[in-house]
Scaffold this motif. Sequence first.
Motif, mmCIF file in Angstrom:
data_model
loop_
_atom_site.group_PDB
_atom_site.id
_atom_site.type_symbol
_atom_site.label_atom_id
_atom_site.label_comp_id
_atom_site.label_asym_id
_atom_site.label_seq_id
_atom_site.Cartn_x
_atom_site.Cartn_y
_atom_site.Cartn_z
ATOM 1 N N GLY A 29 0.914 -1.154 -0.059
ATOM 2 C CA GLY A 29 -0.059 0.116 -0.022
ATOM 3 C C GLY A 29 0.808 1.251 0.001
ATOM 4 O O GLY A 29 2.081 1.084 0.119
ATOM 5 N N PRO A 30 0.193 2.433 0.061
ATOM 6 C CA PRO A 30 1.039 3.541 -0.146
ATOM 7 C C PRO A 30 1.769 4.029 1.010
ATOM 8 O O PRO A 30 2.603 4.583 1.175
ATOM 9 C CB PRO A 30 0.043 4.752 -0.387
ATOM 10 C CG PRO A 30 -1.306 4.160 0.010
ATOM 11 C CD PRO A 30 -1.209 2.705 -0.223
ATOM 12 N N VAL A 68 12.613 -2.762 5.294
ATOM 13 C CA VAL A 68 13.227 -2.308 4.200
ATOM 14 C C VAL A 68 12.467 -2.790 2.692
ATOM 15 O O VAL A 68 12.425 -1.919 1.814
ATOM 16 C CB VAL A 68 14.521 -3.136 3.918
ATOM 17 C CG1 VAL A 68 15.299 -2.931 2.546
ATOM 18 C CG2 VAL A 68 15.433 -2.643 5.195
ATOM 19 N N MET A 69 11.690 -3.888 2.774
ATOM 20 C CA MET A 69 10.856 -4.402 1.542
ATOM 21 C C MET A 69 9.771 -3.401 1.569
ATOM 22 O O MET A 69 9.461 -3.004 0.595
ATOM 23 C CB MET A 69 10.444 -5.732 1.755
ATOM 24 C CG MET A 69 11.711 -6.706 1.875
ATOM 25 S SD MET A 69 10.934 -8.365 1.954
ATOM 26 C CE MET A 69 10.254 -8.624 0.706
ATOM 27 N N THR A 74 7.267 1.000 -1.614
ATOM 28 C CA THR A 74 6.758 2.309 -1.518
ATOM 29 C C THR A 74 7.412 3.025 -2.659
ATOM 30 O O THR A 74 6.633 4.063 -3.020
ATOM 31 C CB THR A 74 6.662 2.863 -0.105
ATOM 32 O OG1 THR A 74 5.814 2.101 0.678
ATOM 33 C CG2 THR A 74 6.062 4.250 -0.189
ATOM 34 N N LEU A 75 8.788 3.164 -2.526
ATOM 35 C CA LEU A 75 9.450 3.852 -3.457
ATOM 36 C C LEU A 75 9.466 3.471 -4.830
ATOM 37 O O LEU A 75 9.990 4.204 -5.773
ATOM 38 C CB LEU A 75 10.883 4.031 -3.044
ATOM 39 C CG LEU A 75 11.379 4.473 -1.536
ATOM 40 C CD1 LEU A 75 12.643 4.557 -1.109
ATOM 41 C CD2 LEU A 75 11.009 6.090 -1.829
ATOM 42 N N ASP A 76 9.093 2.099 -5.106
ATOM 43 C CA ASP A 76 8.879 1.565 -6.222
ATOM 44 C C ASP A 76 10.471 1.274 -7.113
ATOM 45 O O ASP A 76 10.705 1.172 -8.267
ATOM 46 C CB ASP A 76 8.098 2.264 -7.421
ATOM 47 C CG ASP A 76 7.686 1.339 -8.490
ATOM 48 O OD1 ASP A 76 7.532 0.076 -8.222
ATOM 49 O OD2 ASP A 76 7.450 1.786 -9.692
ATOM 50 N N SER A 104 4.332 -0.244 8.795
ATOM 51 C CA SER A 104 3.746 1.050 8.415
ATOM 52 C C SER A 104 4.995 1.714 8.434
ATOM 53 O O SER A 104 5.944 1.929 9.208
ATOM 54 C CB SER A 104 2.669 1.631 9.651
ATOM 55 O OG SER A 104 1.902 0.713 9.874
ATOM 56 N N ILE A 105 4.931 2.689 7.348
ATOM 57 C CA ILE A 105 6.103 3.694 7.085
ATOM 58 C C ILE A 105 5.598 5.030 7.951
ATOM 59 O O ILE A 105 4.750 5.623 7.546
ATOM 60 C CB ILE A 105 6.394 3.943 5.672
ATOM 61 C CG1 ILE A 105 6.723 2.804 5.165
ATOM 62 C CG2 ILE A 105 7.489 4.918 5.556
ATOM 63 C CD1 ILE A 105 6.738 2.640 3.619
ATOM 64 N N LEU A 106 6.502 5.363 8.861
ATOM 65 C CA LEU A 106 6.142 6.439 9.721
ATOM 66 C C LEU A 106 6.933 7.707 9.122
ATOM 67 O O LEU A 106 6.191 8.899 9.183
ATOM 68 C CB LEU A 106 6.798 6.244 11.087
ATOM 69 C CG LEU A 106 6.235 5.112 11.844
ATOM 70 C CD1 LEU A 106 6.978 4.868 13.007
ATOM 71 C CD2 LEU A 106 4.918 5.103 12.152
ATOM 72 N N SER A 107 8.066 7.565 8.360
ATOM 73 C CA SER A 107 8.558 8.683 7.645
ATOM 74 C C SER A 107 9.570 8.134 6.623
ATOM 75 O O SER A 107 10.014 7.181 6.826
ATOM 76 C CB SER A 107 9.324 9.730 8.515
ATOM 77 O OG SER A 107 10.608 9.243 9.157
ATOM 78 N N ASN A 108 9.534 9.118 5.517
ATOM 79 C CA ASN A 108 10.351 8.683 4.503
ATOM 80 C C ASN A 108 11.088 9.726 3.908
ATOM 81 O O ASN A 108 10.435 10.283 2.900
ATOM 82 C CB ASN A 108 9.670 7.708 3.317
ATOM 83 C CG ASN A 108 10.603 7.246 2.296
ATOM 84 O OD1 ASN A 108 11.873 7.428 2.504
ATOM 85 N ND2 ASN A 108 10.051 6.628 1.398
ATOM 86 N N GLY A 109 12.288 10.336 4.330
ATOM 87 C CA GLY A 109 12.658 11.641 3.790
ATOM 88 C C GLY A 109 13.824 11.493 3.029
ATOM 89 O O GLY A 109 14.065 10.383 2.607
#
Length: 140
Positions: A29-30, A68-69, A74-76, A104-109
């Motif tokens: 998911g996103p 990591v997966m 999410t980044l594709d 759950s991705i909490l942040s992705n900077g």
Amino acid sequence: MTLEELAALHEEVFAPWVKALRIRPVEIGPAGARFLMPAGADLVRRGGEGGGVICGQALAAAGDTASVMALVATLDRFRPCTTTDLSVRFLRPLGEGEVEIAVSILSNGRRMAATQAEFRAAGGGKLAATVSCGFAWLDA
């Protein structure tokens, strides 16, 4: 990224002992992903009091790997990273059987990412453990 592409990347990128956890993606998911991990005799502590439960080291490694997966999905694309922080909370024992890992991705900077993985016995079990991870992107 498809589930098949993510599964193939797992086989291509991770160390042999990590691949031996046999984590497989089942939903992307996103804001995260869901995985299943078969927890057989090879992941269960033996003997003594408290035997017959999945060892904590396996859960820690699975949380890091699934995180990591989920970021890759999410980044594709695969983006090289290193784990900067890993915290595990064990809430109840998990026995042999399939384990669901929901990340759950909490942040992705631009330079860092943070995730939280929740572990339950597959099929709707109670929350058994959480793994919080921090990552530094190596290509930032």
